[in-house]
Design an enzyme around this catalytic site. Structure first.
Site, PDB file in Angstrom:
ATOM      1  N   ARG A 199       0.821  -1.210   0.000  1.00  9.59           N
ATOM      2  CA  ARG A 199       0.000   0.000   0.000  1.00  9.59           C
ATOM      3  C   ARG A 199       0.858   1.264   0.000  1.00  9.59           C
ATOM      4  O   ARG A 199       0.560   2.225  -0.701  1.00  9.59           O
ATOM      5  CB  ARG A 199      -0.936   0.019   1.214  1.00  9.59           C
ATOM      6  CG  ARG A 199      -2.014  -1.048   1.187  1.00  9.59           C
ATOM      7  CD  ARG A 199      -3.056  -0.790   2.264  1.00  9.59           C
ATOM      8  NE  ARG A 199      -3.828   0.404   1.960  1.00  9.59           N
ATOM      9  CZ  ARG A 199      -4.922   0.413   1.199  1.00  9.59           C
ATOM     10  NH1 ARG A 199      -5.363  -0.700   0.651  1.00  9.59           N
ATOM     11  NH2 ARG A 199      -5.572   1.541   0.987  1.00  9.59           N
ATOM     12  N   LYS A 200       1.933   1.258   0.789  1.00  5.04           N
ATOM     13  CA  LYS A 200       2.781   2.452   0.862  1.00  5.04           C
ATOM     14  C   LYS A 200       3.410   2.749  -0.488  1.00  5.04           C
ATOM     15  O   LYS A 200       3.350   3.880  -0.986  1.00  5.04           O
ATOM     16  CB  LYS A 200       3.850   2.268   1.938  1.00  5.04           C
ATOM     17  CG  LYS A 200       4.848   3.423   2.034  1.00  5.04           C
ATOM     18  CD  LYS A 200       6.176   3.052   1.411  1.00  5.04           C
ATOM     19  CE  LYS A 200       7.187   4.159   1.509  1.00  5.04           C
ATOM     20  NZ  LYS A 200       8.510   3.779   0.964  1.00  5.04           N
ATOM     21  N   VAL A 201       4.016   1.735  -1.104  1.00 12.87           N
ATOM     22  CA  VAL A 201       4.661   1.916  -2.410  1.00 12.87           C
ATOM     23  C   VAL A 201       3.639   2.347  -3.455  1.00 12.87           C
ATOM     24  O   VAL A 201       3.862   3.287  -4.223  1.00 12.87           O
ATOM     25  CB  VAL A 201       5.372   0.618  -2.859  1.00 12.87           C
ATOM     26  CG1 VAL A 201       5.820   0.722  -4.321  1.00 12.87           C
ATOM     27  CG2 VAL A 201       6.572   0.341  -1.971  1.00 12.87           C
ATOM     28  N   VAL A 243       2.404   5.995  -2.743  1.00  9.01           N
ATOM     29  CA  VAL A 243       3.446   6.984  -3.035  1.00  9.01           C
ATOM     30  C   VAL A 243       3.587   7.156  -4.548  1.00  9.01           C
ATOM     31  O   VAL A 243       3.706   8.279  -5.047  1.00  9.01           O
ATOM     32  CB  VAL A 243       4.802   6.581  -2.413  1.00  9.01           C
ATOM     33  CG1 VAL A 243       5.931   7.453  -2.962  1.00  9.01           C
ATOM     34  CG2 VAL A 243       4.744   6.719  -0.894  1.00  9.01           C
TER      35      VAL A 243
END
Length: 202
Positions: free
Chosen positions: A119-121, A124
């Site tokens: 989710r973070k990648v 971003v």
């Protein structure tokens, strides 16, 4: 809730003023595949390291096709300074082959199907390349959110949802960008002093 929202917006703007505008982040590249690959490499790795290694990697393999044809062992040698380089090398190889055929997805659900993309990648990437309404929660974002009372949760996904409820959508794509630049330019001790002042904003 509205009062808390307005306070959080003021706090975010205060952080933005304290964050250097000329600081380059790991995800800032011209081509979509470069943004994605560098963001995959950036997990648990300092931006300065990711940027330096990305420069070497893209200079040697300037196209997605050339990168996708590179042996994993060769990728490992280049990105060795990056944390978890062996796992990330496999992800880079597999993901580059997939997006060479299909293109880089522009939705989180499709991005999450790619090796090395959580989710973070994914968020971003979407916020950086597409300026989409997405919040990437990394260690900087997690720490600041808890320190300023934006979230009481520790799990990144829950923090992401708390921030989505707290901030209007027009701020989502800039939250990670602002907080990472702020976090990279201040020590934790400096941050704590700043947070004391920022918490007084109403």
């Amino acid at each position: 809730m509205e009062k808390k929202r307005q306070t959080a917006i003021k706090q975010l703007k205060a952080l933005d003023k304290l964050a250097p505008k000329d600081m380059r982040l790991a995800a800032e590249w011209n081509q979509d595949w470069q943004v994605l690959i560098s963001t995959i490499m950036s997990a648990q790795t300092r931006d300065e390291t990711t940027i330096a290694i990305s420069n070497i990697l893209y200079k040697k393999y300037p196209t997605l096709k050339s990168l996708s044809n590179t042996p994993i062992k060769t990728i490992e040698k280049i990105i060795r300074p990056v944390n978890y380089y062996k796992t990330k090398s496999k992800h880079i190889k597999k993901t580059s082959k997939i997006i060479l055929k299909q293109g880089v997805p522009n939705t989180l659900d499709e991005l999450l199907k790619l090796p090395g993309v959580g989710r973070k990648v994914g968020n971003v990437y979407l916020a950086e390349f597409h300026k989409a309404n997405a919040i990437g929660v990394d260690t900087h974002c997690s720490r600041v959110s808890q320190k300023l009372g934006w979230s009481k949760n520790k799990h990144p996904h829950k923090i992401e949802k708390d921030l989505e409820q707290l901030f209007p959508k027009r701020y989502w794509c800039s939250i990670n960008y602002i907080i990472v630049r702020f976090g990279r330019s201040h020590t934790h001790k400096q941050e704590d002093e700043i947070f004391k002042r920022i918490k007084k904003l109403k």
